[in-house]
Design a protein around this motif. Sequence first.
Motif, PDB file in Angstrom:
ATOM      1  N   GLY A 149      23.420 -53.982 -62.962  1.00 18.73           N
ATOM      2  CA  GLY A 149      23.473 -53.975 -61.505  1.00 18.73           C
ATOM      3  C   GLY A 149      23.894 -52.657 -60.865  1.00 18.73           C
ATOM      4  O   GLY A 149      23.917 -52.542 -59.643  1.00 18.73           O
ATOM      5  N   ARG A 150      24.239 -51.643 -61.677  1.00 25.72           N
ATOM      6  CA  ARG A 150      24.687 -50.373 -61.100  1.00 25.72           C
ATOM      7  C   ARG A 150      24.181 -49.164 -61.880  1.00 25.72           C
ATOM      8  O   ARG A 150      24.869 -48.140 -61.963  1.00 25.72           O
ATOM      9  N   SER A 151      22.997 -49.246 -62.459  1.00 23.94           N
ATOM     10  CA  SER A 151      22.431 -48.096 -63.164  1.00 23.94           C
ATOM     11  C   SER A 151      22.348 -46.928 -62.202  1.00 23.94           C
ATOM     12  O   SER A 151      22.142 -47.111 -60.992  1.00 23.94           O
ATOM     13  N   THR A 152      22.527 -45.728 -62.735  1.00 21.60           N
ATOM     14  CA  THR A 152      22.510 -44.560 -61.858  1.00 21.60           C
ATOM     15  C   THR A 152      22.106 -43.315 -62.619  1.00 21.60           C
ATOM     16  O   THR A 152      21.983 -43.311 -63.839  1.00 21.60           O
ATOM     17  N   ILE A 153      21.908 -42.242 -61.863  1.00 24.69           N
ATOM     18  CA  ILE A 153      21.670 -40.926 -62.435  1.00 24.69           C
ATOM     19  C   ILE A 153      22.788 -40.015 -61.943  1.00 24.69           C
ATOM     20  O   ILE A 153      23.000 -39.870 -60.734  1.00 24.69           O
ATOM     21  N   PHE A 154      23.523 -39.446 -62.881  1.00 18.67           N
ATOM     22  CA  PHE A 154      24.580 -38.483 -62.551  1.00 18.67           C
ATOM     23  C   PHE A 154      23.971 -37.088 -62.526  1.00 18.67           C
ATOM     24  O   PHE A 154      23.358 -36.661 -63.508  1.00 18.67           O
ATOM     25  N   GLY A 155      24.137 -36.395 -61.420  1.00 21.23           N
ATOM     26  CA  GLY A 155      23.731 -34.994 -61.331  1.00 21.23           C
ATOM     27  C   GLY A 155      24.923 -34.107 -61.623  1.00 21.23           C
ATOM     28  O   GLY A 155      26.049 -34.572 -61.789  1.00 21.23           O
TER      29      GLY A 155
END
Length: 192
Positions: A149-155
């Motif tokens: 429910g909280r997948s993300t891409i860290f820059g």
Amino acid sequence: MAKNFIVETSARHIHVSQEHLEILFGKGHELTKKKDLSQPGQYACEERVTIVGPKKELAGVSILGPVRPETQVELSATDARSIGIAAPIRESGDVAGSGACKVIGPCGEIEIAQGVIVAKRHIHLTPADAEELGVKDKDVVWVKVDTDGRSTIFGDVVCRVNANFARAMHIDTDESNAVAAPRELYGEIIEL
């Protein structure tokens, strides 16, 4: 070997110089290893201190060993704001002009004029890992993590390459909570 890596949460902690350790815990004091960390030679200690800012304090902050040339406090942005410290986002060791605080131990206290940072998210890699992943020291990459429910891409993830490292990415507690990180989380460098 898979092209992913463990993503670990780095909670608030302090690295201390030998001089400051002895002020805080007494002359001749040596750090007491509690448990090894993922990075070779690094460990969490039994010793705890209180970090004091202009607004309030954080008690029970863990010391990580071994001792270092300079004392450095690593907090999440939420921690720093809550105790009233302006802590810049920096790589470990880059403390010039960073936040100030008081540190209290059982035998004494110190004031550091700089050394409080929010650690920049980073990946520890050996030279072989870096070659496999197609990166080099100080490259800045994007990392994708999949969570429920909280997948993300860290820059803005800096690659740190050293033969003494073990392959692992470090994020702070704010970042970990933002993605609802499970106990075991893996990341993958992606291209945008």
